[in-house]
Every structure is written in structure tokens, then in C-alpha cells.
Design a protein around this motif. Structure first.
Motif, PDB file in Angstrom:
ATOM      1  N   ASP A 286       6.695 -12.265   0.770  1.00  0.00           N
ATOM      2  CA  ASP A 286       6.275 -13.698  -0.372  1.00  0.00           C
ATOM      3  C   ASP A 286       7.408 -14.352  -1.224  1.00  0.00           C
ATOM      4  OD1 ASP A 286       4.524 -14.090   2.169  1.00  0.00           O
ATOM      5  OD2 ASP A 286       3.268 -13.257   0.704  1.00  0.00           O
ATOM      6  N   ALA A 287       8.480 -13.291  -2.093  1.00  0.00           N
ATOM      7  CA  ALA A 287       8.698 -13.794  -3.121  1.00  0.00           C
ATOM      8  C   ALA A 287      10.098 -14.212  -2.640  1.00  0.00           C
ATOM      9  CB  ALA A 287       9.629 -12.672  -3.304  1.00  0.00           C
ATOM     10  N   ARG A 288      10.733 -15.779  -3.338  1.00  0.00           N
ATOM     11  CA  ARG A 288      11.565 -16.219  -3.145  1.00  0.00           C
ATOM     12  C   ARG A 288      12.912 -15.180  -3.032  1.00  0.00           C
ATOM     13  NH1 ARG A 288      10.487 -18.809  -8.629  1.00  0.00           N
ATOM     14  NH2 ARG A 288      10.539 -16.801  -9.592  1.00  0.00           N
ATOM     15  N   PRO A 289      13.748 -15.593  -2.013  1.00  0.00           N
ATOM     16  CA  PRO A 289      15.373 -15.187  -1.594  1.00  0.00           C
ATOM     17  C   PRO A 289      16.159 -13.780  -2.818  1.00  0.00           C
ATOM     18  CG  PRO A 289      14.958 -17.125  -0.957  1.00  0.00           C
ATOM     19  CD  PRO A 289      13.688 -17.303  -1.420  1.00  0.00           C
ATOM     20  N   HIS A 290      15.666 -14.800  -4.095  1.00  0.00           N
ATOM     21  CA  HIS A 290      16.519 -13.735  -4.571  1.00  0.00           C
ATOM     22  C   HIS A 290      15.532 -12.725  -4.901  1.00  0.00           C
ATOM     23  CE1 HIS A 290      18.852 -13.268  -8.869  1.00  0.00           C
ATOM     24  NE2 HIS A 290      17.599 -13.198  -9.332  1.00  0.00           N
ATOM     25  N   TRP A 291      14.512 -13.022  -5.573  1.00  0.00           N
ATOM     26  CA  TRP A 291      13.424 -11.448  -6.166  1.00  0.00           C
ATOM     27  C   TRP A 291      13.780 -10.848  -4.199  1.00  0.00           C
ATOM     28  CZ3 TRP A 291      13.757  -9.805 -10.213  1.00  0.00           C
ATOM     29  CH2 TRP A 291      13.491 -10.942 -11.612  1.00  0.00           C
ATOM     30  N   GLN A 292      13.719 -11.546  -3.209  1.00  0.00           N
ATOM     31  CA  GLN A 292      14.038 -10.520  -2.013  1.00  0.00           C
ATOM     32  C   GLN A 292      15.201  -9.302  -2.099  1.00  0.00           C
ATOM     33  OE1 GLN A 292      13.815 -12.469   1.676  1.00  0.00           O
ATOM     34  NE2 GLN A 292      11.423 -13.166   0.786  1.00  0.00           N
ATOM     35  N   ARG A 293      16.253  -9.849  -2.617  1.00  0.00           N
ATOM     36  CA  ARG A 293      17.341  -8.477  -3.138  1.00  0.00           C
ATOM     37  C   ARG A 293      17.100  -7.392  -4.622  1.00  0.00           C
ATOM     38  NH1 ARG A 293      19.464 -13.709  -2.153  1.00  0.00           N
ATOM     39  NH2 ARG A 293      19.510 -13.909  -3.500  1.00  0.00           N
ATOM     40  N   LYS A 294      16.423  -8.382  -5.603  1.00  0.00           N
ATOM     41  CA  LYS A 294      16.672  -8.288  -6.913  1.00  0.00           C
ATOM     42  C   LYS A 294      15.093  -6.968  -6.952  1.00  0.00           C
ATOM     43  CE  LYS A 294      19.052  -8.626 -11.015  1.00  0.00           C
ATOM     44  NZ  LYS A 294      19.699  -8.511 -11.066  1.00  0.00           N
ATOM     45  N   HIS A 295      14.206  -7.425  -6.377  1.00  0.00           N
ATOM     46  CA  HIS A 295      13.124  -6.264  -6.865  1.00  0.00           C
ATOM     47  C   HIS A 295      13.420  -5.114  -6.207  1.00  0.00           C
ATOM     48  CE1 HIS A 295       8.991  -5.628  -8.711  1.00  0.00           C
ATOM     49  NE2 HIS A 295       8.916  -5.069  -7.130  1.00  0.00           N
ATOM     50  N   PRO A 296      13.700  -4.841  -5.644  1.00  0.00           N
ATOM     51  CA  PRO A 296      13.554  -3.533  -4.769  1.00  0.00           C
ATOM     52  C   PRO A 296      14.229  -2.616  -6.243  1.00  0.00           C
ATOM     53  CG  PRO A 296      14.155  -4.965  -2.739  1.00  0.00           C
ATOM     54  CD  PRO A 296      13.745  -5.412  -4.164  1.00  0.00           C
ATOM     55  N   GLN A 297      16.130  -3.068  -6.350  1.00  0.00           N
ATOM     56  CA  GLN A 297      17.021  -2.512  -7.034  1.00  0.00           C
ATOM     57  C   GLN A 297      15.946  -2.180  -8.145  1.00  0.00           C
ATOM     58  OE1 GLN A 297      20.008  -4.828  -7.630  1.00  0.00           O
ATOM     59  NE2 GLN A 297      20.954  -3.800  -9.417  1.00  0.00           N
ATOM     60  N   LEU A 298      15.681  -3.702  -8.669  1.00  0.00           N
ATOM     61  CA  LEU A 298      15.257  -2.819 -10.470  1.00  0.00           C
ATOM     62  C   LEU A 298      14.072  -1.645 -10.288  1.00  0.00           C
ATOM     63  CD1 LEU A 298      14.664  -6.711 -11.624  1.00  0.00           C
ATOM     64  CD2 LEU A 298      16.559  -4.965 -12.132  1.00  0.00           C
ATOM     65  N   TRP A 299      13.010  -1.881  -9.042  1.00  0.00           N
ATOM     66  CA  TRP A 299      11.847  -0.878  -9.063  1.00  0.00           C
ATOM     67  C   TRP A 299      12.780   0.300  -9.057  1.00  0.00           C
ATOM     68  CZ3 TRP A 299       7.040  -0.588 -10.264  1.00  0.00           C
ATOM     69  CH2 TRP A 299       6.694   0.627  -9.531  1.00  0.00           C
TER      70      TRP A 299
ATOM     71  N   PRO B   3       1.040  -1.570   0.114  1.00  0.00           N
ATOM     72  CA  PRO B   3      -0.267  -0.216  -0.590  1.00  0.00           C
ATOM     73  C   PRO B   3       0.802   1.246   0.095  1.00  0.00           C
ATOM     74  CG  PRO B   3       0.016  -1.158   2.079  1.00  0.00           C
ATOM     75  CD  PRO B   3       0.512  -2.197   1.225  1.00  0.00           C
ATOM     76  N   ASP B   4       1.844   1.569   0.474  1.00  0.00           N
ATOM     77  CA  ASP B   4       2.844   2.576   1.007  1.00  0.00           C
ATOM     78  C   ASP B   4       3.957   2.430  -0.921  1.00  0.00           C
ATOM     79  OD1 ASP B   4       4.513   0.241   0.165  1.00  0.00           O
ATOM     80  OD2 ASP B   4       5.949   1.055   2.251  1.00  0.00           O
ATOM     81  N   GLY B   5       3.228   1.471  -1.919  1.00  0.00           N
ATOM     82  CA  GLY B   5       3.936   1.954  -3.322  1.00  0.00           C
ATOM     83  C   GLY B   5       5.748   1.549  -3.231  1.00  0.00           C
ATOM     84  N   GLU B   6       5.936   0.813  -1.949  1.00  0.00           N
ATOM     85  CA  GLU B   6       6.951   0.261  -1.899  1.00  0.00           C
ATOM     86  C   GLU B   6       7.193  -1.476  -2.371  1.00  0.00           C
ATOM     87  OE1 GLU B   6      10.348   1.889  -1.494  1.00  0.00           O
ATOM     88  OE2 GLU B   6       9.174   3.412  -2.060  1.00  0.00           O
ATOM     89  N   PRO B   7       7.999  -1.713  -2.889  1.00  0.00           N
ATOM     90  CA  PRO B   7       7.791  -3.429  -3.325  1.00  0.00           C
ATOM     91  C   PRO B   7       7.993  -4.378  -2.212  1.00  0.00           C
ATOM     92  CG  PRO B   7       9.962  -2.773  -3.880  1.00  0.00           C
ATOM     93  CD  PRO B   7       8.962  -1.300  -3.080  1.00  0.00           C
ATOM     94  N   ALA B   8       6.295  -5.323  -2.520  1.00  0.00           N
ATOM     95  CA  ALA B   8       6.007  -6.154  -1.894  1.00  0.00           C
ATOM     96  C   ALA B   8       6.620  -7.243  -1.678  1.00  0.00           C
ATOM     97  CB  ALA B   8       4.485  -6.183  -1.353  1.00  0.00           C
ATOM     98  N   VAL B   9       8.112  -8.084  -1.115  1.00  0.00           N
ATOM     99  CA  VAL B   9       9.087  -8.408  -1.285  1.00  0.00           C
ATOM    100  C   VAL B   9       8.820 -10.220  -0.232  1.00  0.00           C
ATOM    101  CG1 VAL B   9      10.054  -7.903  -2.975  1.00  0.00           C
ATOM    102  CG2 VAL B   9      11.250  -8.043  -0.781  1.00  0.00           C
TER     103      VAL B   9
END
Length: 120
Positions: free
Chosen positions: A53-66, A45-51
């Protein structure tokens, strides 16, 4: 050209891709690529990546890509917010294929009427 209307990256690059087609008088082969993984592009809801429930790789990578997508959007004078739910883009992608095959000149107009992901 692999494309999904749910991808902020693909959507932000769409104008440049269409410009390349015009500048070099080429016709790209548009291929639907439907993102199915919930960790791609979903935000809380804050517009930041919700990670959580993501796999560990995406928990690290998604915020950077976003952050990179937000920076590129800012360079283009746009702001993006994350989607809390991944929309089903199947119908839009099928429409894109039909337009690309039957009325290629209308493809740019078609892209412009499909709703933007991430509230671009």
C-alpha cells in the motif's frame, strides 16, 4: 534532535545520542517528530516490510532501510521485529517535551520507560 518513539532508527540511535550529550557536555533540543505515514516501519505478520500500500518510492526504499536497521540492531546485540500497526506516540512525545523542559536530568530515565518500537 528530531525524535519519534515509533522510529526504529531513532530508538536504536538513542544511546549514542545520549552519550554524545554526556561526553561533550551539551544539551540537545529535543523536538517531537511524529511519523504519520503508514508505510514507515510497518511490517506484515512475517516481520518483513509490508509495502503493497506504500507509494512506489517507499516500495523500493523501505525494505533496504529495514535491513539496515536490523543490521545495526544486531551490531548492538538487539533484534527488531516490525510493527503491524503504527502506534500513536503523541502522548509519549508530549511527555518527552515536558521532561526536557522541567527535569532535564530525568530525560534518560524517561526514554527508558517508554516502550520500544518494533519490539527492540
Amino acid at each position: 534532535m528530531f525524535f519519534d518513539y515509533n522510529s526504529a532508527d531513532a530508538y536504536l540511535g538513542l544511546d549514542a545520542i545520549l552519550q554524545l550529550e554526556r561526553d561533550y557536555h551539551v544539551s540537545l533540543n529535543w523536538v517531537p517528530f511524529r511519523i504519520r505515514e503508514p508505510e514507515f516501519g510497518l511490517c506484515g505478520p512475517d516481520g518483513e516490510p509490508a509495502v503493497a500500500d506504500a507509494r512506489p518510492h517507499w516500495q523500493r526504499k523501505h525494505p533496504q532501510l529495514w535491513r539496515e536497521a536490523q543490521q545495526y540492531a544486531a551490531l548492538r546485540g538487539l533484534s527488531i521485529r516490525g510493527m503491524p500497526v503504527l502506534q500513536d506516540s503523541s502522548a509519549a512525545l508530549l511527555g518527552m517535551l515536558w521532561v526536557a523542559e522541567h527535569s532535564r536530568d530525568c530525560l534518560r530515565a524517561y526514554h527508558s520507560i517508554v516502550p520500544a518500537p518494533c519490539n527492540v
